[in-house]
Design an enzyme around this catalytic site. Structure first.
Site, PDB file in Angstrom:
ATOM      1  N   LYS A 186       0.571  -1.088   0.135  1.00 50.18           N
ATOM      2  CA  LYS A 186      -0.339   0.110   0.393  1.00 50.18           C
ATOM      3  C   LYS A 186       1.013   1.679  -0.225  1.00 50.18           C
ATOM      4  O   LYS A 186       1.432   0.832   0.151  1.00 50.18           O
ATOM      5  CB  LYS A 186      -0.669   0.085   1.271  1.00 50.18           C
ATOM      6  CG  LYS A 186      -1.740  -1.232   1.156  1.00 50.18           C
ATOM      7  CD  LYS A 186      -2.821  -0.839   0.268  1.00 50.18           C
ATOM      8  CE  LYS A 186      -4.168  -2.396   0.529  1.00 50.18           C
ATOM      9  NZ  LYS A 186      -3.379  -3.613  -0.375  1.00 50.18           N
TER      10      LYS A 186
HETATM   11  C1  LIG Z   1      -5.438  -4.323   0.423  1.00 50.10           C
HETATM   12  C2  LIG Z   1      -6.756  -3.728   0.734  1.00 50.10           C
HETATM   13  C3  LIG Z   1      -7.294  -5.221   1.739  1.00 50.10           C
HETATM   14  C4  LIG Z   1      -7.198  -5.048   3.046  1.00 50.10           C
HETATM   15  O1  LIG Z   1      -6.592  -5.305   3.927  1.00 50.10           O
HETATM   16  P1  LIG Z   1      -4.931  -5.756   4.263  1.00 50.10           P
HETATM   17  O2  LIG Z   1      -4.036  -4.604   4.968  1.00 50.10           O
HETATM   18  O3  LIG Z   1      -4.307  -6.744   3.176  1.00 50.10           O
HETATM   19  O4  LIG Z   1      -5.478  -7.042   4.801  1.00 50.10           O
HETATM   20  C5  LIG Z   1      -8.977  -4.397   1.931  1.00 50.10           C
HETATM   21  N1  LIG Z   1      -9.387  -3.480   0.854  1.00 50.10           N
HETATM   22  C6  LIG Z   1      -9.108  -3.346  -0.519  1.00 50.10           C
HETATM   23  C7  LIG Z   1      -9.593  -2.062  -1.443  1.00 50.10           C
HETATM   24  C8  LIG Z   1      -7.154  -3.813  -0.521  1.00 50.10           C
HETATM   25  O5  LIG Z   1      -6.692  -2.852  -1.459  1.00 50.10           O
END
Ligand SMILES: *Cc1c(COP(=O)(O)O)cnc(C)c1O
Length: 394
Positions: A186
């Site tokens: 992210k």
């Molecule tokens: C990455 C993501 C998640 C989940 O996050 P994690 O930290 O990997 O559990 C949820 N929703 C979206 C749109 C994402 O891109």
């Protein structure tokens, strides 16, 4: 998008503070932690940046969604409306609390279609969960009006859109609750981590307790705390919070790098006949983590994607055939393949909602290609990449 591209002294200094004291837990051990409270500091800084009253840091974005739903009192048999284009975490978090994910079509924003949301509301609907996929947002104004009319919770999944805004409000803070992910890929990473933001004190209190076994966090003796309600363990470690704190100071810089690279690519693609861009709702400002465009037909998009990959263009996504982000790849959900038994009520309703026709979503997803925008591409690299993409598409 990935913040891991730019690790430096900021993260190292923060992590070393934690290693020096050896207190890897975010709660307690007040005398031993050399005054360092990385998770708490992250929460305060992040709430401020997101213009929200409260922030709860947790162990992942998926945990954030679960905690947000639970803190709003959503539970067994309640229905939560979510889009067909998202990450699997959307329905995982809903199922986790015994609720029912109701999949609904997207429109040319590639997020929840407000008309489809209206049509999906039943007496059991409790929450609408738009997902701001690939750096751009849902039509939050329309969705908020629907939620107000039907007394529903508006929960924004801003995991891929940190730093974007709608009508001047940071994405994640427009609805009743907003969720973020700080996983490794992210825009800001903790390694693993996530956050819930809200302006509702009750939700913040519930989230604080729920993510730590129901602990009330009153006083300085964990063993003596009471547990006003049931909870679970979705805590973040102090080490992960420290990494995030190092990254958080660079958020605005990361978004500005994304914006520069996005604009270079967009200007170049504008010159190609047949290319159009994903609709950004009026009042919305993207975080520029991706640039998503449409080709005139699904077969043109499929061919273009293949040509781009064969031409050496990485970080280019054709979500329509992706196993993780689009309903066509979710046979485990569509066929209710759970390890143990699902609650009968959930299973029966899931079967119904999964039989819906999603041809409207197919019509948009089939034509869409997304380009990830990296932080470490300098201007020259980005221009040359954009030209290669243009030549392949032509
Ligand atoms: C990455 C993501 C998640 C989940 O996050 P994690 O930290 O990997 O559990 C949820 N929703 C979206 C749109 C994402 O891109």
């Amino acid at each position: 998008m990935p913040g891991f591209e730019q690790f430096g002294d900021e993260e190292r200094t923060q992590v070393n503070d934690v290693l020096d004291s050896g207190i890897l837990m975010r709660y307690g051990f007040d005398n031993l932690r050399n005054g360092h409270w990385k998770a708490k500091e992250f929460e305060q800084t992040f709430a401020h940046k997101m213009k929200a009253d409260y922030c709860q840091l947790v162990s992942s974005g998926t945990a954030a969604l679960t905690v947000a739903l639970a803190s709003a009192g959503i539970g067994a048999g309640d229905e939560v409306i979510m889009p067909t284009f998202t990450f699997v975490a959307s329905f995982e978090s809903i199922l986790q609390i015994g609720a029912i994910p109701v999949l609904v079509d997207i429109d040319d924003t590639l997020t929840l279609d407000p008309e489809a949301v209206k049509a999906a509301i039943t007496p059991k609907t409790k929450c609408v969960m738009p997902v701001h996929m690939c750096g751009s947002m849902a039509d939050l104004r329309s969705l908020k009006a629907i939620c107000e009319k039907h007394n529903l919770i508006l929960l924004e999944d801003a995991c891929q859109a940190i730093g974007g805004s709608f009508e001047g409000v940071p994405l994640g803070s427009y609805g009743d609750l907003g969720c973020f992910s700080f996983d490794f890929v992210k825009t800001i990473t903790c390694g693993e981590g996530g956050a819930v933001v809200t302006n509702t004190k009750k939700f913040a209190e519930n989230a604080d307790r729920y993510q730590d076994h129901g602990h009330d966090h009153i006083g300085s003796d964990r063993g003596a705390e009471t547990h006003p309600h049931l909870g679970y363990n979705y805590r973040i470690s102090e080490l992960h919070a420290a990494v995030g704190l190092g990254q958080l100071g660079k958020l605005e810089h990361f978004v500005s790098l994304q914006k520069r690279n996005y604009q270079i690519l967009r200007e170049t693609l504008l010159e190609i006949e047949g290319v159009s861009f994903r609709t950004v709702p009026e009042g919305g400002v993207e975080n520029y983590s991706f640039l998503t465009f449409y080709l005139p037909t699904a077969s043109a998009a499929e061919n273009a994607h293949r040509a781009l990959v064969e031409g050496g263009i990485d970080a280019c996504f054709y979500w329509f055939s992706n196993n993780w982000h689009y309903v066509r790849g979710w046979e485990h959900l569509l066929e209710q393949k759970s390890l143990g038994k699902l609650p009968a009520e959930v299973k029966d309703r899931l079967k119904e909602v999964c039989q819906k026709d999603f041809s409207q979503s197919d019509a948009y997803m089939g034509r869409a290609i997304s380009m990830l925008i990296k932080l470490n591409w300098d201007e020259e690299t980005m221009r040359s990449r954009a030209n290669t993409i243009k030549n392949i598409l032509k």
